[in-house]
Write a protein that holds these residues in place. Structure first.
Motif, PDB file in Angstrom:
ATOM      1  N   GLY A 194      10.047   8.242 -46.953  1.00  0.00           N
ATOM      2  CA  GLY A 194      10.256   8.788 -48.478  1.00  0.00           C
ATOM      3  C   GLY A 194       8.945   8.396 -49.530  1.00  0.00           C
ATOM      4  N   HIS A 195       8.081   7.196 -48.947  1.00  0.00           N
ATOM      5  CA  HIS A 195       7.049   6.991 -49.637  1.00  0.00           C
ATOM      6  C   HIS A 195       5.719   7.026 -48.736  1.00  0.00           C
ATOM      7  CE1 HIS A 195       9.598   5.391 -52.672  1.00  0.00           C
ATOM      8  NE2 HIS A 195      10.409   4.806 -51.942  1.00  0.00           N
ATOM      9  N   LYS A 196       5.816   7.631 -47.669  1.00  0.00           N
ATOM     10  CA  LYS A 196       4.635   7.559 -47.008  1.00  0.00           C
ATOM     11  C   LYS A 196       3.406   8.358 -47.621  1.00  0.00           C
ATOM     12  CE  LYS A 196       6.756   7.801 -42.239  1.00  0.00           C
ATOM     13  NZ  LYS A 196       7.016   8.233 -40.858  1.00  0.00           N
ATOM     14  N   GLY A 197       2.354   7.551 -47.537  1.00  0.00           N
ATOM     15  CA  GLY A 197       1.089   7.928 -47.995  1.00  0.00           C
ATOM     16  C   GLY A 197       0.688   7.654 -49.626  1.00  0.00           C
ATOM     17  N   GLU A 198       1.744   7.075 -50.226  1.00  0.00           N
ATOM     18  CA  GLU A 198       1.620   6.597 -51.483  1.00  0.00           C
ATOM     19  C   GLU A 198       0.823   5.432 -51.598  1.00  0.00           C
ATOM     20  OE1 GLU A 198       5.498   6.682 -53.426  1.00  0.00           O
ATOM     21  OE2 GLU A 198       6.005   8.698 -53.102  1.00  0.00           O
ATOM     22  N   THR A 199       0.282   5.190 -52.779  1.00  0.00           N
ATOM     23  CA  THR A 199      -0.509   4.079 -53.046  1.00  0.00           C
ATOM     24  C   THR A 199       0.111   3.281 -54.430  1.00  0.00           C
ATOM     25  OG1 THR A 199      -1.987   4.998 -54.631  1.00  0.00           O
ATOM     26  CG2 THR A 199      -2.612   4.647 -52.216  1.00  0.00           C
ATOM     27  N   GLY A 200       0.193   1.769 -54.630  1.00  0.00           N
ATOM     28  CA  GLY A 200       0.854   1.190 -55.820  1.00  0.00           C
ATOM     29  C   GLY A 200       1.999   1.109 -55.560  1.00  0.00           C
ATOM     30  N   THR A 201       3.018   1.398 -54.424  1.00  0.00           N
ATOM     31  CA  THR A 201       4.164   1.192 -54.520  1.00  0.00           C
ATOM     32  C   THR A 201       4.434  -0.276 -53.925  1.00  0.00           C
ATOM     33  OG1 THR A 201       4.436   2.150 -52.150  1.00  0.00           O
ATOM     34  CG2 THR A 201       5.095   3.688 -54.121  1.00  0.00           C
ATOM     35  N   ARG A 202       5.591  -0.847 -53.916  1.00  0.00           N
ATOM     36  CA  ARG A 202       5.784  -2.302 -53.717  1.00  0.00           C
ATOM     37  C   ARG A 202       7.083  -2.228 -52.868  1.00  0.00           C
ATOM     38  NH1 ARG A 202       5.154  -5.722 -59.373  1.00  0.00           N
ATOM     39  NH2 ARG A 202       2.813  -5.296 -59.596  1.00  0.00           N
ATOM     40  N   ASP A 203       6.948  -3.416 -51.863  1.00  0.00           N
ATOM     41  CA  ASP A 203       8.033  -3.607 -50.939  1.00  0.00           C
ATOM     42  C   ASP A 203       9.259  -4.070 -51.787  1.00  0.00           C
ATOM     43  OD1 ASP A 203       6.559  -6.060 -51.767  1.00  0.00           O
ATOM     44  OD2 ASP A 203       7.228  -6.897 -50.234  1.00  0.00           O
ATOM     45  N   PRO A 204      10.334  -4.240 -50.980  1.00  0.00           N
ATOM     46  CA  PRO A 204      11.785  -4.798 -51.695  1.00  0.00           C
ATOM     47  C   PRO A 204      11.490  -6.069 -52.305  1.00  0.00           C
ATOM     48  CG  PRO A 204      12.217  -3.609 -49.814  1.00  0.00           C
ATOM     49  CD  PRO A 204      10.888  -3.784 -49.674  1.00  0.00           C
ATOM     50  N   LEU A 205      12.262  -6.282 -53.241  1.00  0.00           N
ATOM     51  CA  LEU A 205      12.125  -7.687 -54.077  1.00  0.00           C
ATOM     52  C   LEU A 205      12.684  -8.720 -53.300  1.00  0.00           C
ATOM     53  CD1 LEU A 205      11.480  -9.252 -56.680  1.00  0.00           C
ATOM     54  CD2 LEU A 205      13.676  -8.407 -57.444  1.00  0.00           C
ATOM     55  N   VAL A 206      11.711  -9.583 -53.076  1.00  0.00           N
ATOM     56  CA  VAL A 206      12.125 -10.925 -52.641  1.00  0.00           C
ATOM     57  C   VAL A 206      11.507 -11.947 -53.267  1.00  0.00           C
ATOM     58  CG1 VAL A 206      10.509 -10.577 -50.637  1.00  0.00           C
ATOM     59  CG2 VAL A 206      12.465 -12.522 -50.460  1.00  0.00           C
ATOM     60  N   MET A 207      12.264 -12.905 -53.889  1.00  0.00           N
ATOM     61  CA  MET A 207      11.509 -13.835 -54.702  1.00  0.00           C
ATOM     62  C   MET A 207      12.035 -15.222 -54.598  1.00  0.00           C
ATOM     63  SD  MET A 207      10.788 -14.025 -58.748  1.00  0.00           S
ATOM     64  CE  MET A 207      12.356 -14.634 -59.225  1.00  0.00           C
ATOM     65  N   LEU A 412      -3.107 -18.932 -45.146  1.00  0.00           N
ATOM     66  CA  LEU A 412      -2.631 -17.796 -45.234  1.00  0.00           C
ATOM     67  C   LEU A 412      -3.348 -16.488 -45.631  1.00  0.00           C
ATOM     68  CD1 LEU A 412      -0.029 -19.139 -47.920  1.00  0.00           C
ATOM     69  CD2 LEU A 412       0.285 -18.973 -45.552  1.00  0.00           C
ATOM     70  N   ILE A 413      -4.559 -16.702 -45.724  1.00  0.00           N
ATOM     71  CA  ILE A 413      -5.341 -15.662 -46.302  1.00  0.00           C
ATOM     72  C   ILE A 413      -5.400 -14.415 -45.158  1.00  0.00           C
ATOM     73  CG2 ILE A 413      -8.000 -14.981 -46.436  1.00  0.00           C
ATOM     74  CD1 ILE A 413      -8.708 -17.774 -47.303  1.00  0.00           C
ATOM     75  N   PRO A 414      -5.319 -14.448 -43.741  1.00  0.00           N
ATOM     76  CA  PRO A 414      -5.257 -13.191 -43.123  1.00  0.00           C
ATOM     77  C   PRO A 414      -4.069 -12.584 -43.302  1.00  0.00           C
ATOM     78  CG  PRO A 414      -6.252 -14.805 -41.858  1.00  0.00           C
ATOM     79  CD  PRO A 414      -5.551 -15.913 -43.093  1.00  0.00           C
ATOM     80  N   CYS A 415      -3.024 -13.235 -43.265  1.00  0.00           N
ATOM     81  CA  CYS A 415      -1.575 -12.292 -43.316  1.00  0.00           C
ATOM     82  C   CYS A 415      -1.345 -12.051 -44.764  1.00  0.00           C
ATOM     83  CB  CYS A 415      -0.573 -13.543 -42.808  1.00  0.00           C
ATOM     84  SG  CYS A 415      -0.222 -14.893 -43.646  1.00  0.00           S
ATOM     85  N   LEU A 416      -1.894 -12.602 -45.863  1.00  0.00           N
ATOM     86  CA  LEU A 416      -1.570 -12.153 -47.146  1.00  0.00           C
ATOM     87  C   LEU A 416      -2.297 -10.746 -47.299  1.00  0.00           C
ATOM     88  CD1 LEU A 416      -1.927 -15.294 -49.313  1.00  0.00           C
ATOM     89  CD2 LEU A 416      -0.043 -14.336 -48.550  1.00  0.00           C
ATOM     90  N   ARG A 417      -3.480 -10.582 -46.548  1.00  0.00           N
ATOM     91  CA  ARG A 417      -4.148  -9.458 -46.770  1.00  0.00           C
ATOM     92  C   ARG A 417      -3.486  -8.090 -46.627  1.00  0.00           C
ATOM     93  NH1 ARG A 417      -9.907 -10.176 -46.907  1.00  0.00           N
ATOM     94  NH2 ARG A 417      -9.980 -12.120 -48.042  1.00  0.00           N
ATOM     95  N   VAL A 418      -2.407  -8.241 -45.732  1.00  0.00           N
ATOM     96  CA  VAL A 418      -1.651  -6.933 -45.161  1.00  0.00           C
ATOM     97  C   VAL A 418      -0.091  -7.212 -45.509  1.00  0.00           C
ATOM     98  CG1 VAL A 418      -3.446  -6.412 -43.311  1.00  0.00           C
ATOM     99  CG2 VAL A 418      -1.284  -8.159 -42.903  1.00  0.00           C
ATOM    100  N   SER A 419       0.471  -8.198 -46.145  1.00  0.00           N
ATOM    101  CA  SER A 419       1.735  -8.201 -46.572  1.00  0.00           C
ATOM    102  C   SER A 419       1.827  -7.283 -47.839  1.00  0.00           C
ATOM    103  CB  SER A 419       1.886  -9.938 -46.864  1.00  0.00           C
ATOM    104  OG  SER A 419       1.131 -10.089 -48.044  1.00  0.00           O
ATOM    105  N   GLY A 420       3.069  -7.348 -47.996  1.00  0.00           N
ATOM    106  CA  GLY A 420       3.781  -6.420 -49.090  1.00  0.00           C
ATOM    107  C   GLY A 420       3.586  -7.363 -50.391  1.00  0.00           C
TER     108      GLY A 420
END
Length: 753
Positions: A194-207, A412-420
């Motif tokens: 439902g969001h494929k190809g979009e930019t600027g969207t965010r992953d589900p909230l986890v804080m 953490l640098i490598p994994c943060l680049r590709v995380s939500g």
């Protein structure tokens, strides 16, 4: 692996039954995989000691199971289910922990009001609960008399009590601020249904319920506040900044003065910011086209405990991030508390605060200083006021807590680049919690080692100083700082004399540029003869063009200033012509130009090395970055050595002129600069001495300039007062830690009872 068959109903959901079996479900409803609680605890602990990589872990486990006959029907199914189970498990553990903390808080005597329950809250949805963290500011019912419970939980040494106020320390706490552009996140295309190809969207909230991230709303509020009160300024390219640095721009014609709220003249602040920016101007921060989050700005206490973090989304280090962090800290402190703030461009931050009056009351509550690692990028007069070793209030603090903190997060640098987006913030929160736990356990040892080191340094300094008066040397330092902090228009007796001096310095700069241009042309001809003109000379041609532009501007500046001086002051114009024919004056001015160029080259080299030795010598870089840095450093070293040789030759030339042609035998000449230790750019090295010989025409040179022993003892006297201040702070922090522990113990015991 084993299959578990469950009889599920509304009274006995699957998740509850699986927990009773000692496994954790991958989903709260209809889970298809459950992971052992022991395994989740092991992986959670492992991922704060190494780079968290769920994909590698799942691939290894899947390969291990495949060999033993266990197959997964769908590709990547184990990773997705295991990642879900791990994330929910980590969140659940922290929710239970903070709910218990809320129960303990009910048994405290505090001015803060926090809605809570006497039992664990199982009704309120997680995203609607209010916890004590950086996102939720808990306003006190009455004015604060001690730091907030949030700050006490962040660092009991700094905020566990009021003993810094009781012992009369110059500042109640010391913090540092810095930005890191490595902890960024790629701006990639969304792959969710439902969001494929979009930019600027965010992953589900986890804080994390103990999150130390400032909210986006708080940052946006400060960005709007700063933009509404301060107009945007025009930008300049790095090459234009370098030309302006060499040839002196038109701002020098304006009358110099000390601006309200500042201790340095405007000219010194302009030169300080220009030199810092020009030296670091080519460093790319982060592109907003490629990265959704460009970095992190942190505020840490002097024990390297992170107090607040700000997620950066701009390409550069905007000031509103720093102001937002400061505002978050001050609202959690009593109004009587004063804060010592160390920042790499603290002089610019204080100037902006004083000029635009963003928060008028802050100037009385904040003392600004420059972290030791970044001090070399500032002008000498700026270091006299802002260097931590030049003011008593800092003790032995160095402001490098952020550098050590970034080193601890580097895995953490490598994994943060590709995380939500939210996953990135959550992962950093988890790492910070682990670091807090380690540092909390070592708090008492930290004080013990700090006291031992301060006592050792104090003993050595007192042995060197002996029975000589410490107040005399501190008075000499004050005299030095006052002299070198005067506005430029007041350093000479007449405006005409100052104009003559500027013209002569510009003339010397033009001569040096002309000599540099000749050398570059000779080098270009040599390359052409070897047939390397096309491949090897592109950079050389660029240098020639830049040098030509700088030479042209310097000569135009000389001609313009000479014409203005002739029209304004005929006497000074005559004096100019006489000075141009004076070998003594020309040698003095040439010496000043050589010193300025030497400092600029040393700064540039230091900035190149910053990626290698910012915090720890064992920091790992990729091969290309290391090769680039090594090549840049090697290319600068011969130029530094050549410049130093010419500087010392000019010193010897001046010494040979004394006693001839009316020059006094005792005319002051600066000492030669030794190459040993020069590249470190320590604050007390002779290369920083920037006194104008012309200001002492009668040979009455002050002790702080003429006597090497006085300069040495000034440093020793400063070391003594810094060590004593640090010992006093350690005493206050020890009392704070005891007070905090007693309060925690009583509240916890009361909650259990």
């Amino acid at each position: 692996l084993q299959d578990i068959t469950l009889a599920v109903c509304q009274c006995r959901p699957a998740a509850t039954q699986l927990i009773q079996h000692g496994v954790f479900p991958c989903a709260p409803v209809w889970p298809s995989l459950a992971v052992s609680l022991d395994m989740l605890e092991f992986v959670a602990e492992l991922f704060v000691h190494v780079a968290p990589n769920e994909r590698a872990w799942a691939a290894t486990l899947e390969k291990y199971l495949n060999v033993r006959g266990y197959q997964f029907a769908a590709k990547d199914s184990l990773r997705r289910r295991f990642a879900n189970a791990l994330s929910h498990y980590q969140m659940l553990v922290r929710l239970v922990d903070i709910e218990i903390s809320k129960i303990v808080d009910l048994n405290r005597t505090s001015a803060e009001c926090l809605p809570s329950h006497c039992t664990l809250d199982e009704v309120t949805p997680v995203n609607e609960r209010v916890y004590r963290n950086a996102h939720n500011y808990i306003a006190p019912l009455v004015p604060r008399h001690e730091p907030s419970l949030y700050l006490q939980s962040r660092c009991p040494l700094c905020f566990g009590g009021n003993h810094t106020e009781q012992l009369g320390l110059l500042v109640s706490c010391i913090v540092c601020i810095d930005a890191n552009f490595q902890l960024k996140r790629n701006r990639d295309l969304d792959r969710r249904m439902g969001h494929k190809g979009e930019t600027g969207t965010r992953d589900p909230l986890v804080m994390s319920p103990r999150s130390i991230w400032l909210s986006d709303e708080h940052l946006a509020e400060w960005e709007a506040k700063i933009n509404s009160m301060r107009p945007a300024k025009a930008s300049r390219t790095a090459s234009k900044r370098k030309v302006a640095e060499m040839t002196e721009d038109d701002a020098a014609d304006e009358e110099d003065r000390v601006e309200p709220g500042m201790t340095l003249p405007a000219s010194a602040l302009d030169q300080c910011l220009e030199s810092f920016t020009a030296a670091d101007g080519n460093r790319v921060k982060a592109s907003t086209q490629k990265f959704d989050s460009t970095g992190v700005m942190a505020l840490l206490c002097q024990h390297d405990r992170a107090i607040f973090l700000a997620n950066m989304v701009t390409a550069g280090e905007k000031q509103f991030y720093a102001y937002a962090l400061i505002a978050a800290l001050l609202r959690e402190l009593p109004e009587c508390w004063k804060v010592g703030l160390l920042y790499d461009v603290a002089c610019a931050l204080q100037r902006s605060l004083a000029k635009w009056q963003f928060m008028p009351g802050w100037l009385d509550r904040i003392s600004f200083g420059v972290s030791i690692f970044h001090a070399y990028g500032h002008q000498w007069v700026c270091q006299l006021w802002y260097h931590p070793r030049k003011a008593e209030l800092w003790g032995l603090s160095d402001g490098e807590g952020c550098e050590r903190f970034w080193s601890e997060l580097m895995r953490l640098i490598p994994c943060l680049r590709v995380s939500g987006h939210h996953r990135r913030l959550f992962m950093i929160d988890l790492q910070v919690e682990y670091l807090d736990e380690m540092k909390q356990r070592g708090a008492a040892k930290w004080i013990q080692e700090r006291v031992a080191r301060a006592n050792e340094r104090l003993f050595e300094a007192e042995q060197i100083l002996g029975d000589r008066s410490i107040q005399y040397f501190l008075a000499q330092f004050k005299e030095q700082r006052d002299y070198q902090s005067k506005p430029m228009t007041r350093q000479s007796k007449l405006m005409g004399a100052r104009a003559v001096e500027q013209i002569l310095i510009l003339s010397e700069t033009a001569d040096l540029l002309a000599a540099r241009l000749d050398d570059l042309n000779v080098e270009l001809l040599a390359l052409a003869k070897e047939g390397l003109e096309v491949t090897a000379s592109s950079e050389l041609k660029t240098n020639i063009d830049e040098t030509k532009e700088a030479l042209h501007k310097a000569r135009n500046n000389v001609a313009r200033k000479v014409a203005a001086l002739q029209a304004m002051d005929a006497t000074s114009f005559t004096s100019l012509e006489e000075m141009r024919r004076s070998p003594w004056i020309n040698a003095q001015l040439n010496l000043r130009v050589l010193r300025t160029q030497l400092v600029a080259k040393l700064r540039a080299r230091k900035f190149e090395l910053s990626s290698l030795d910012r915090a720890h010598a064992n920091r790992k870089l990729d091969h290309n970055t290391r090769a680039h840095v090594d090549a840049a450093v090697k290319s600068r070293t011969p130029a530094i050595q050549s410049n130093l040789k010419r500087y010392n030759e000019k010193i010897r030339q001046l010494l040979s002129m004394r006693g001839k042609n009316g020059i006094p035998n005792d005319a002051y000449v600066p000492p030669e600069i030794e190459p040993d230790g020069l590249l470190k750019m320590d604050v007390d090295q002779p290369v920083w001495q920037d006194a104008n010989i012309a200001d002492f025409p009668n040979g009455n040179v002050p002790d702080w300039l003429a006597d090497e022993s006085v300069r040495t003892n000034i440093r020793v006297a400063q070391e003594i007062i810094n060590c004593k201040q640090d010992l006093l702070r350690c005493r206050a922090e020890y009392s704070n830690l005891r007070a905090w522990f007693n309060a925690e113990f009583k509240a916890t015991k009361k909650a259990f009872d």
